[in-house]
Design a protein around this motif. Structure first.
Motif, PDB file in Angstrom:
ATOM      1  N   PRO A  11      54.523   6.287  14.676  1.00  0.00           N
ATOM      2  CA  PRO A  11      54.538   6.338  16.150  1.00  0.00           C
ATOM      3  C   PRO A  11      53.384   5.574  16.768  1.00  0.00           C
ATOM      4  N   ALA A  12      52.209   5.611  16.098  1.00  0.00           N
ATOM      5  CA  ALA A  12      51.050   4.896  16.636  1.00  0.00           C
ATOM      6  C   ALA A  12      51.279   3.386  16.585  1.00  0.00           C
ATOM      7  N   GLU A  13      51.977   2.928  15.560  1.00  0.00           N
ATOM      8  CA  GLU A  13      52.252   1.495  15.447  1.00  0.00           C
ATOM      9  C   GLU A  13      53.236   1.037  16.514  1.00  0.00           C
ATOM     10  N   VAL A  14      54.244   1.857  16.784  1.00  0.00           N
ATOM     11  CA  VAL A  14      55.205   1.514  17.830  1.00  0.00           C
ATOM     12  C   VAL A  14      54.508   1.472  19.184  1.00  0.00           C
ATOM     13  N   ALA A  15      53.628   2.443  19.415  1.00  0.00           N
ATOM     14  CA  ALA A  15      52.898   2.492  20.688  1.00  0.00           C
ATOM     15  C   ALA A  15      51.950   1.304  20.813  1.00  0.00           C
ATOM     16  N   ALA A  16      51.300   0.920  19.702  1.00  0.00           N
ATOM     17  CA  ALA A  16      50.378  -0.208  19.737  1.00  0.00           C
ATOM     18  C   ALA A  16      51.122  -1.501  20.052  1.00  0.00           C
ATOM     19  N   ALA A  17      52.276  -1.684  19.435  1.00  0.00           N
ATOM     20  CA  ALA A  17      53.057  -2.893  19.703  1.00  0.00           C
ATOM     21  C   ALA A  17      53.518  -2.945  21.149  1.00  0.00           C
ATOM     22  N   ALA A  18      53.815  -1.766  21.707  1.00  0.00           N
ATOM     23  CA  ALA A  18      54.294  -1.710  23.093  1.00  0.00           C
ATOM     24  C   ALA A  18      53.225  -2.152  24.084  1.00  0.00           C
ATOM     25  N   LEU A  19      51.953  -2.067  23.680  1.00  0.00           N
ATOM     26  CA  LEU A  19      50.882  -2.497  24.576  1.00  0.00           C
ATOM     27  C   LEU A  19      51.039  -3.974  24.941  1.00  0.00           C
ATOM     28  N   ALA A  20      51.618  -4.762  24.036  1.00  0.00           N
ATOM     29  CA  ALA A  20      51.762  -6.198  24.277  1.00  0.00           C
ATOM     30  C   ALA A  20      52.695  -6.483  25.441  1.00  0.00           C
ATOM     31  N   GLU A  21      53.609  -5.560  25.729  1.00  0.00           N
ATOM     32  CA  GLU A  21      54.575  -5.796  26.800  1.00  0.00           C
ATOM     33  C   GLU A  21      53.903  -5.850  28.163  1.00  0.00           C
ATOM     34  N   ASP A  22      52.738  -5.193  28.273  1.00  0.00           N
ATOM     35  CA  ASP A  22      52.027  -5.164  29.558  1.00  0.00           C
ATOM     36  C   ASP A  22      50.926  -6.216  29.634  1.00  0.00           C
ATOM     37  N   LEU A  23      50.774  -7.012  28.548  1.00  0.00           N
ATOM     38  CA  LEU A  23      49.762  -8.045  28.537  1.00  0.00           C
ATOM     39  C   LEU A  23      50.356  -9.367  29.002  1.00  0.00           C
ATOM     40  N   THR A  24      49.570 -10.125  29.727  1.00  0.00           N
ATOM     41  CA  THR A  24      49.978 -11.460  30.162  1.00  0.00           C
ATOM     42  C   THR A  24      49.119 -12.466  29.414  1.00  0.00           C
ATOM     43  N   PRO A  25      49.675 -13.132  28.395  1.00  0.00           N
ATOM     44  CA  PRO A  25      48.878 -14.090  27.625  1.00  0.00           C
ATOM     45  C   PRO A  25      48.313 -15.174  28.541  1.00  0.00           C
ATOM     46  N   THR A  26      47.048 -15.469  28.347  1.00  0.00           N
ATOM     47  CA  THR A  26      46.400 -16.466  29.184  1.00  0.00           C
ATOM     48  C   THR A  26      46.110 -17.729  28.392  1.00  0.00           C
ATOM     49  N   SER A  27      45.956 -18.814  29.124  1.00  0.00           N
ATOM     50  CA  SER A  27      45.627 -20.094  28.524  1.00  0.00           C
ATOM     51  C   SER A  27      44.246 -20.517  28.989  1.00  0.00           C
ATOM     52  N   LEU A  28      43.604 -21.358  28.214  1.00  0.00           N
ATOM     53  CA  LEU A  28      42.301 -21.882  28.623  1.00  0.00           C
ATOM     54  C   LEU A  28      42.446 -22.844  29.792  1.00  0.00           C
ATOM     55  N   PHE A  29      43.659 -23.322  30.016  1.00  0.00           N
ATOM     56  CA  PHE A  29      43.897 -24.320  31.049  1.00  0.00           C
ATOM     57  C   PHE A  29      44.760 -23.700  32.149  1.00  0.00           C
ATOM     58  N   GLN A  30      44.256 -23.749  33.387  1.00  0.00           N
ATOM     59  CA  GLN A  30      44.908 -23.043  34.488  1.00  0.00           C
ATOM     60  C   GLN A  30      46.322 -23.532  34.748  1.00  0.00           C
ATOM     61  N   GLU A  31      46.582 -24.820  34.486  1.00  0.00           N
ATOM     62  CA  GLU A  31      47.907 -25.370  34.790  1.00  0.00           C
ATOM     63  C   GLU A  31      48.959 -24.988  33.757  1.00  0.00           C
ATOM     64  N   LEU A  32      48.567 -24.315  32.695  1.00  0.00           N
ATOM     65  CA  LEU A  32      49.500 -23.907  31.649  1.00  0.00           C
ATOM     66  C   LEU A  32      49.483 -22.398  31.483  1.00  0.00           C
ATOM     67  N   LYS A  33      50.645 -21.804  31.469  1.00  0.00           N
ATOM     68  CA  LYS A  33      50.738 -20.388  31.124  1.00  0.00           C
ATOM     69  C   LYS A  33      50.440 -20.213  29.646  1.00  0.00           C
ATOM     70  N   GLY A  34      49.883 -19.073  29.270  1.00  0.00           N
ATOM     71  CA  GLY A  34      49.544 -18.840  27.875  1.00  0.00           C
ATOM     72  C   GLY A  34      50.758 -18.838  26.974  1.00  0.00           C
ATOM     73  N   CYS A  35      51.846 -18.216  27.431  1.00  0.00           N
ATOM     74  CA  CYS A  35      53.100 -18.216  26.686  1.00  0.00           C
ATOM     75  C   CYS A  35      54.003 -19.289  27.287  1.00  0.00           C
ATOM     76  N   PRO A  36      54.485 -20.221  26.496  1.00  0.00           N
ATOM     77  CA  PRO A  36      55.228 -21.359  27.049  1.00  0.00           C
ATOM     78  C   PRO A  36      56.412 -20.942  27.919  1.00  0.00           C
ATOM     79  N   ASN A  37      56.396 -21.421  29.143  1.00  0.00           N
ATOM     80  CA  ASN A  37      57.502 -21.145  30.062  1.00  0.00           C
ATOM     81  C   ASN A  37      58.407 -22.351  30.245  1.00  0.00           C
ATOM     82  N   GLU A  38      58.188 -23.402  29.424  1.00  0.00           N
ATOM     83  CA  GLU A  38      59.047 -24.575  29.494  1.00  0.00           C
ATOM     84  C   GLU A  38      60.473 -24.191  29.100  1.00  0.00           C
TER      85      GLU A  38
END
Length: 954
Positions: A367-394
């Motif tokens: 259960p702790a592993e499932v809960a830990a993985a679920a934390l990623a759903e609320d995270l917004t991956p960031t990029s070092l470059f403002q003009e690019l989203k961290g997770c590719p949206n192309e």
């Protein structure tokens, strides 16, 4: 093997202008090529180029042996010494032979090394071999990803980095290090001083690169693991060990009961293995009220998958596993749910490595592993470059060949679940940060090179870590084979990215597809490449450029050796966009000439406006510009550019492979239209063992030179006779040199077109121009005639076209399957169509076509001699009367010389144990009786009996 050269020999490098067009140095490629050595070498680790390929995955990768042979034969004069040393260099990679060849190249071209250009450089294998030959190597490719691959292979490993300051990570630069056992177990790799063990003693500059690449890979792995570790929780009793991987499945709401259930294609987790008493593991779904949960059990599966095709039928569907429901959802319904945003990911199992047995085992997620993985759903991956989203949206283009798109996954970032997106985004950001740090310590070039290797590791991991990565459970249900578990490659072929509803997610620990695993593979590949670079050679220059607009001055290149796109086989840019979107995020500052966004197309992906391919998979319906006409015109333009930059006495070698004769005709026509004369064509069996392209097994190295000016006009009848004589003369030499008959067929194109190239055009008496296709067909026919097949006292020419084809087919291919394109070539040699042969002479198979030896069915006066002989063999169980009835039905005289010559020939060509050979041997022994029976018309009831009633004997 040699033919009469059509050009005058000229020593030295020649003028860089056009004044010396009449003088052309005849090269090895014009008269000889080590075909047997290449064929043998590509099956070995050294000749296949597997090490070079492992450094960076590219598509339709050229084997080292073929690239080496093409480069050396394009550079060197034809002398016995050069032939002998090229054979040794290709077959065994002999260092002494390569050194002698390098010395002769220097002597031949003078103080200034020859320039070798590859206008479709891909991963740079031709450029690498050109540098090893002592030439100045230059490579261009339209794809930024391919250009980076070329630099990783043929540029950075050849530079001397020894003067760079030591890195702030890992060990001092002069002490090699072992691969870290785990990027999580320690903040730094384990230290050791074993230069000899890594085999780099004495290679100071190269050794430095390898050590620092290892240090950077370990540093990236450590930093990423520290950042994402909260999303991966291991079992407390194992001291925080991070699981190797997790098995996931997409869930959908049932249209029958509204409850969610997972789409699982296989319940096997690990097959049993009797030798180690391993019972294997299987997945089960425990249904409880409104919910389900996964369970892992030992042994074989006891439940059926929820997403599968019915036994013996095609087309998968999803069946709800809840009791009193069982609703079936067809594929269209499942796809609609994806576009309606009704998919959700669920973790099924966790994969670990048993510390006692080192066996990969599965367990249900905590259960702790499932809960830990679920934390990623609320995270917004960031990029070092403002003009690019961290997770590719192309957006994924409709024609990209990405299967997930048809299920509603419309961006490249959506090809992974939330936790995977965080992992890869973090990796790209860490690499970008490391570049900025490194620039404060080492040169910008070195920092860019090191980060390029790190970013290339992302591409390697992507192939094992998206929704298309299936869990591969090796072995068999009966436990007879070893039962290893892997993460599968997302590429089902070199132009299609697969999709799987149940997929495996490699984490930041140890195991297949993890950063640690792919880092080890990259380091080992780099080490082997460095060891192969035995000579001090300037690095190749790899740059991004279009083949139709080469950034070089006129008449500045000595030799062009290139491997153009294979028509419609591989969509290079579409396939590599998966890597491109991540490279933009990791290497925007480190490699700005490729990944700063200036080379983007309108969709933010690689610009494909000038990509020279034919786009398949229904692209035409989506308005894709990469059509056949586009391919032909662009290929002709690229060859015209090659003609422009090539010196007047220069040579071009084009490596090409395709099973469709139309593709061959277009390629050769493009060369002719660009002002080249084809001088040779040398086949190599390279594709199925090395590149995985199943539709072809042979590629051909085509030699060409600039067409001389003021060529006369040829008269068709005279040129036809010259071509036939030329090819037959070559065949005698090819026979002595051991060139296989099927290879002679392809080599004949060069021999024929070399002669045709003496003329500006060839015309018929009415003034019409003769096509290249005519001479391709004529060359094949000349090879067929040159083998001097004689059947008793009957020459091959007197037989009907169907029989001629059958005899020559049997001589070349026997009973094996032949690709459809090659079958069409055969048909054209006798002015036949494949439709004329299908059923009567050939039978169609999944692999192509196969020569028929069985009962032909009812014979008629229109039946070919080959069909009559097959009929006699098939009817032999009925005795002499039945065999005689075949002659009568076909209205053949009893002593027909062609029939009896073919009976004798075919009986000796087939294995003695073959049932057809046995029947024909009996027919031969009873020849007199059969002829006597046929002479009186046979018995009426036998003559009227359909042959199909007799037992088939093939």
């Amino acid at each position: 093997m040699s033919t009469s050269p059509t050009a005058t020999s000229a020593e030295g490098n020649g003028s860089s202008g056009r004044a010396d067009q009449a003088e052309t140095l005849t090269r090895l490629i014009d008269t000889w090529f080590p075909c047997p050595e290449v064929d043998e070498a590509v099956g070995t680790p050294a000749g296949s180029g597997l090490s070079e390929k492992a450094l960076f995955t590219w598509f339709a990768s050229r084997p080292i042996a073929q690239a080496r042979a093409a480069v050396l034969c394009s550079l060197l004069r034809d002398t016995p010494e050069n032939r002998s040393d090229v054979q040794a260099a290709v077959l065994q990679g002999e260092k002494a032979a390569m050194l002698r060849l390098r010395t002769r190249i220097t002597e031949q071209y003078g103080a200034k090394p020859p320039v070798v250009l590859d206008i479709f450089s891909g991963r740079g294998i031709i450029s690498l071999e050109a540098t090893r030959a002592g030439a100045t190597a230059v490579g261009t490719d339209l794809s930024p990803v391919a250009t980076l691959a070329g630099r990783l292979l043929a540029d950075y490993p050849l530079r001397d980095w020894s003067a760079e300051p030591p890195l702030p990570y890992g060990l001092p630069a002069d002490i090699p290090e072992e691969e870290p056992k785990s990027s999580l177990a320690s903040s730094r790799p384990r230290e050791t001083a074993v230069n000899a063990q890594i085999g780099l003693k004495g290679l100071v500059g190269e050794r430095r690169l390898l050590i620092d690449v290892r240090a950077i890979l370990a540093e990236v792995g450590r930093r990423v693991a520290d950042l994402v570790l909260p999303l991966y929780l291991g079992k407390p009793e194992l001291e925080g060990m991070v699981p190797w991987a997790s098995l996931w499945a997409v869930t959908i709401p049932c249209d029958g009961c509204s409850r969610r259930f997972p789409l699982i294609g296989s319940m096997v987790l690990r097959h049993p293995y009797a030798r180690t008493n391993d019972a294997g593991q299987a997945l089960e779904l425990i249904v409880d009220g409104q919910t389900w949960r996964p369970r892992v059990k030992d042994g074989l599966p006891q439940q059926q998958p929820t997403f599968s095709a019915p036994v013996g039928k095609r087309g998968k569907s999803a069946r709800c596993p809840f009791p009193n429901c069982g609703h079936v959802h067809n594929l269209d319904v499942i796809k609609a749910k994806g576009f309606a945003d009704q998919y959700a990911d669920a973790m099924l199992a966790v994969a670990e490595v048993d510390p006692e047995t080192n066996r990969k085992i599965f367990r249900p997620p905590l259960p702790a592993e499932v809960a830990a993985a679920a934390l990623a759903e609320d995270l917004t991956p960031t990029s070092l470059f403002q003009e690019l989203k961290g997770c590719p949206n192309e957006a994924i283009p409709k024609t990209a060949g990405v299967d997930a798109r048809q299920y509603g996954y419309l961006t490249y970032g959506s090809l992974m679940n939330s936790r995977q997106a965080v992992l890869f985004s973090t990796t790209a950001k860490v690499i970008a940060e490391l570049y900025r740090e490194l620039c404060e310590v080492v040169s910008h070039d070195y920092a860019g090179a090191l980060c390029s290797y790190a970013a290339s590791n992302i591409a390697r991991q992507l192939r094992r870590a998206t929704r298309g990565s299936r869990k591969e459970s090796r072995g068999k249900p009966n436990g007879s084979e070893q039962n290893r578990v892997y993460s599968g490659d997302v590429f089902t072929n070199q132009s299609t990215i697969a999709h799987a509803f149940d997929y495996i997610e490699a984490g930041p620990g140890e195991g297949p597809g993890t950063w640690c695993s792919v880092s080890s593979s990259l380091s080992n590949a780099l080490r082997k490449v460095l060891l192969e670079n035995r000579f001090t050679t300037p690095p190749a220059r790899l740059r991004r450029a279009s083949a139709v607009a080469l950034p070089f001055r006129d008449a500045t290149v000595d030799v062009i050796v290139t491997d153009p796109p294979y028509y419609d086989m591989i969509a290079y840019a579409d396939s590599s966009d998966l890597s491109y979107v991540w490279f933009k995020r990791a290497l925007r500052e480190a490699v700005p000439d490729l990944f700063d966004g200036s080379l983007d197309g309108k969709d933010g992906l690689q610009d494909k406006a000038e990509e020279i391919i034919v786009k398949g998979r229904g692209a035409k319906g989506h308005g894709d510009h990469r059509t056949r006409d586009f391919y032909e015109s662009m290929l002709a333009r690229s060859f015209a550019e090659a003609r422009r930059v090539l010196k007047a006495n220069g040579h071009m070698t084009v490596i090409f492979g395709h099973s469709d004769p139309e593709a061959w005709k277009r390629l050769l026509a493009a060369l002719a239209d660009a002002g080249f004369v084809v001088t040779s064509s040398w086949p190599s069996r390279t594709e199925t063992a090395v590149t995985g392209v199943a539709t072809i097994s042979v590629t051909v190295s085509i030699g060409a030179r600039v067409a001389p000016p003021n060529r006369p006009i040829g008269i068709a009848a005279q040129v036809d006779a010259e071509v036939i004589n030329q090819v037959k003369t070559c065949c005698r030499t090819w026979d002595r040199d051991g060139l296989a008959l099927e290879d002679q067929l392809m080599a004949s194109y060069g021999a024929a077109l070399q002669l045709v190239g003496r003329y500006s055009k060839v015309i018929t008496p009415d003034g019409a121009s003769v096509s290249l296709e005519h001479y391709m067909t004529l060359a094949r026919r000349a090879v067929r005639d040159a083998v001097a097949l004689r059947l008793d006292e009957s020459p091959l020419e007197i037989f009907d076209p169907h029989t001629r084809l059958a005899i020559f087919w049997h001589e070349v291919h026997g009973r094996i399957d032949v690709p459809k394109g090659e079958a069409r070539f055969f048909a054209q040699s006798d002015a036949l169509r494949i439709e004329d042969l299908r059923g009567r002479i050939l039978t169609e198979t999944k692999a192509g076509y196969r020569l028929r030896h069985d009962d032909p069915g009812q014979l008629t006066p229109a039946s070919s001699t080959y069909e009559v002989v097959r009929g006699m063999a098939a009817s032999w169980p009925g005795g002499t009367d039945a065999a005689a009835a075949c002659l009568t039905a076909a209205e053949r005289i009893p002593t027909d010389a062609q029939v009896w010559a073919l009976v004798d020939w075919l009986a000796t060509k087939l294995p003695t144990s073959d049932s057809v050979a046995v029947a024909l041997a009996a027919v031969k022994r009873n020849r007199a009786s059969i002829q006597a029976t046929a002479a009186i018309g046979g018995t009426n009831h036998i003559a009227a009996t359909p042959l199909s009633l007799f037992e088939e004997s093939s």
